[in-house]
Design an enzyme around this catalytic site. Sequence first.
Site, PDB file in Angstrom:
ATOM      1  N   ASP A  55       0.838  -1.193   0.000  1.00 36.24           N
ATOM      2  CA  ASP A  55       0.000   0.000   0.000  1.00 36.24           C
ATOM      3  C   ASP A  55       0.875   1.246   0.000  1.00 36.24           C
ATOM      4  O   ASP A  55       2.000   1.241   0.515  1.00 36.24           O
ATOM      5  CB  ASP A  55      -0.886   0.034   1.247  1.00 36.24           C
ATOM      6  CG  ASP A  55      -1.893  -1.098   1.269  1.00 36.24           C
ATOM      7  OD1 ASP A  55      -2.177  -1.658   0.199  1.00 36.24           O
ATOM      8  OD2 ASP A  55      -2.392  -1.410   2.362  1.00 36.24           O
ATOM      9  N   ARG A  56       0.340   2.323  -0.539  1.00 40.77           N
ATOM     10  CA  ARG A  56       1.088   3.580  -0.599  1.00 40.77           C
ATOM     11  C   ARG A  56       1.673   3.992   0.759  1.00 40.77           C
ATOM     12  O   ARG A  56       2.842   4.369   0.838  1.00 40.77           O
ATOM     13  CB  ARG A  56       0.189   4.685  -1.153  1.00 40.77           C
ATOM     14  CG  ARG A  56       0.893   6.024  -1.268  1.00 40.77           C
ATOM     15  CD  ARG A  56      -0.009   7.061  -1.900  1.00 40.77           C
ATOM     16  NE  ARG A  56       0.738   8.277  -2.212  1.00 40.77           N
ATOM     17  CZ  ARG A  56       0.283   9.258  -2.966  1.00 40.77           C
ATOM     18  NH1 ARG A  56      -0.922   9.174  -3.487  1.00 40.77           N
ATOM     19  NH2 ARG A  56       1.016  10.320  -3.200  1.00 40.77           N
TER      20      ARG A  56
END
Length: 247
Positions: A55-56
């Site tokens: 995930d970012r």
Amino acid sequence: MQLPVIYQDEHIVAVTKPSGLLVHRSLIDKHETQFAMQLVRDQVGQHVFPVHRLDRPTSGVLLFALSSDVARLLTEQITAKLVQKVYYAIVRGHAPQSGRIDYALKEKLDKIADKMANQNKEAQSAQTDFETLATFELPFAVGRYESARYSLMKLEPKTGRKHQLRRHMAHINHPIIGDTTHGDGKHNKMLRQQFNLAGLALSCHKMIIHHPIEQTPLELRSEFDERMAKLLISWGFSRKELRKLEQ
């Protein structure tokens, strides 16, 4: 931006991804201009193939294949649950010493990127093993409590569902700090104001694969996330204790 290279040969390259960096272009953020995939491509001078997702807001080990055939072999390992991943997280509250979270997760779909996907899929089985490594209590009132409690945890996902670790920790009422979707906004705000914590306190520290060509075990290890390290040290955790975690 140069991403630290953990391992590289003619078949694969692994780097440390910082929190806040997207792995590849996404409809979710059309205005972003930097992506791990392009950065690594420019660093190694050839096309790269992502084989897993971070995930970012999550930092840590990010693995790429250097050919489509190697990408397929690595994806098969991941699908067969032959890849081991170890994450470190800082969560709200004093968590249990150890255990397994076995809680099925319904696939989370993005309104833009997943608008053509099946909206009615059954919840998928999901398991996460956890161990609490240290606990902390700080003299800051948050909500109705006079002090704030946190835990440093080691998390090992046994399945690879979207946002699995964030959702599993929220499910047992120990959300990861800095999580703006599944977390505790009051604690996130206090930690930003008092300790200047930016982003999510979750990092993929280690990944163990079988080399897709040589068929030997390969351990890919990132340094401990510096944002999380600074926070823990400010709470009394020592550099010596951090070095043990990096081993």
